[in-house]
Design an enzyme around this catalytic site. Structure first.
Site, mmCIF file in Angstrom:
data_model
loop_
_atom_site.group_PDB
_atom_site.id
_atom_site.type_symbol
_atom_site.label_atom_id
_atom_site.label_comp_id
_atom_site.label_asym_id
_atom_site.label_seq_id
_atom_site.Cartn_x
_atom_site.Cartn_y
_atom_site.Cartn_z
ATOM 1 N N CYS A 151 0.839 -1.203 0.000
ATOM 2 C CA CYS A 151 0.000 0.000 0.000
ATOM 3 C C CYS A 151 0.874 1.254 0.000
ATOM 4 O O CYS A 151 1.453 1.614 1.031
ATOM 5 C CB CYS A 151 -0.913 -0.013 1.222
ATOM 6 S SG CYS A 151 -1.899 1.486 1.401
ATOM 7 N N CYS A 154 -0.300 4.101 2.256
ATOM 8 C CA CYS A 154 -0.002 3.880 3.676
ATOM 9 C C CYS A 154 1.481 4.128 3.976
ATOM 10 O O CYS A 154 1.821 4.760 4.976
ATOM 11 C CB CYS A 154 -0.308 2.428 4.080
ATOM 12 S SG CYS A 154 -1.879 1.802 3.479
ATOM 13 N N ASP A 155 2.370 3.614 3.138
ATOM 14 C CA ASP A 155 3.779 3.536 3.518
ATOM 15 C C ASP A 155 4.714 4.432 2.715
ATOM 16 O O ASP A 155 5.873 4.616 3.113
ATOM 17 C CB ASP A 155 4.254 2.073 3.391
ATOM 18 C CG ASP A 155 3.453 1.144 4.295
ATOM 19 O OD1 ASP A 155 3.036 1.600 5.378
ATOM 20 O OD2 ASP A 155 3.230 -0.024 3.917
#
Ligand code: NAP
Length: 325
Positions: A151, A154-155
């Site tokens: 993701c 997300c990261d």
């Protein structure tokens, strides 16, 4: 995966109630399932959450979460899910760490069969999520959440000014690669064919981006590092030549599999296997609802899954008020 956190969670869970009939059974215990349970329990609906084999869902496999509102300093994924679980229990829901193996939604009350028990429910919320596909490279599991991510939203911000690799040739891979160029020095797209599956507009955007380099007919064979990823071995499948690249991280974007196998033939699924919704969170069966990544392949965020859980719970409460009680 942090098994000690899971063991701690399991030890804290309550045993099942004597009765096996509930107002609502929620299948899945990620952000969607827990949020739905918090809302249905608070609305005084007797609620059972069946957590499945990975209580807490995908966030149990993540490290730091910076984009879930309310945590100014960020929070570790497993800590966030432990807190959601405790909040769910405090609201009065029962949580069972068991796996659903079969369901019967043909008539109400609905039947839900786990490895250990059979439960009945007037309403069901399906919140079983989706699992990212894996590339199957050596080291993929070992370095998951240690430089291997599924993701970019997300990261991505954790990988400032680094050489990054994205695996895949679809819209997700293009979108993730373009997003990652905000942080990365360069983004290398590794695709197993000589042309992309992505839509023309996404291809054009990726081709125009000077930070994105394409490696055609190539697969990732191995991921290496010490505490986190530092190298990947790429193999050209037409020439069989391999190349070792120094990289800071690898983003796998080759699609997701919705966790819906057990619902085939019971509710309508779309052509990719996601739950098909109608009228907000309602499925094709009256009294069965769905929330989170199991139907949503567009946003796939913890916060959007939680929001869908809230919506499904409100729809369940209305359904039960109008139809049952
Ligand atoms: P997808 O369209 O199924 O593409 C998956 C990609 O991964 C393909 O290029 C495929 O290669 C590759 N792949 C699959 N298995 C692989 C493996 N084991 N090893 C290496 N490569 C592998 O999935 P997606 O990109 O996640 O998109 C899913 C859906 O969401 C699509 O309908 C897409 O259009 C949509 N979407 C749209 C947007 C947007 O419009 N902005 C953004 C994201 C997603 P092959 O090409 O060789 O099969």
């Amino acid at each position: 995966m942090d098994f000690s956190v899971q063991a701690e969670i399991r030890a804290e869970s309550k045993p099942p109630e004597a009765t096996k009939k509930f107002d609502v059974v929620i299948i899945g215990a990620g952000p969607a399932g827990y949020t739905a349970a918090i809302y249905t329990s608070r609305a005084k609906r007797e609620t059972l959450v069946i957590s499945g084999i990975l209580p807490g869902g995908q966030l149990m496999l993540t490290t730091e979460v910076e984009n879930f509102p309310g945590f100014a300093e960020g929070i570790m994924g497993p800590d966030l899910m432990t807190a959601m679980r405790k909040q769910t229990e405090r609201m009065g829901a029962t949580i069972i760490d068991d796996e659903v193996v079969n369901v019967d939604f043909k008539r109400s009350p609905f039947k839900i069969l786990t490895n250990a028990e059979e439960y009945e429910a007037d309403a069901v919320i399906i919140a079983t999520g989706a699992s990212p596909r894996k590339i199957g490279a050596r080291g993929e599991q070992e370095f998951s959440a240690k430089g291997v991510s599924y993701c970019a939203t997300c990261d991505g911000p954790f990988f400032k000014n680094q050489e990054l690799v994205v695996a895949g040739g679809g819209d997700s891979a293009m979108e993730e690669a373009i997003f990652l160029t905000k942080f990365a020095k360069n983004v290398h797209i590794i695709h197993r064919k000589d042309k992309l599956r992505a839509s023309k507009i996404m291809q054009d955007r990726a081709f125009e981006n000077t930070k994105i380099k394409f490696h055609w007919n190539s697969i990732i064979e191995e991921i290496r590092g010490k505490e986190k990823v530092s190298q990947v071995t790429i193999k050209n499948v037409t020439t069989n030549q391999t190349e070792v690249m120094d990289v800071g991280g690898l983003f796998v974007a080759i699609g997701h599999e919705p966790n819906t196998k057990m619902f085939k033939g019971q509710i309508e699924l779309d052509e990719q296997g996601y739950v098909a919704l109608r009228n907000h969170t309602h499925t094709s069966v009256e009294g069965v609802f769905a929330a989170g990544d199991v139907h949503d392949h567009r946003y796939r965020q913890a916060i959007t899954a939680a929001a869908f859980g809230c919506m499904a719970a409100i729809d369940v409460d209305r359904y039960l008020s109008e139809r049952i009680k």
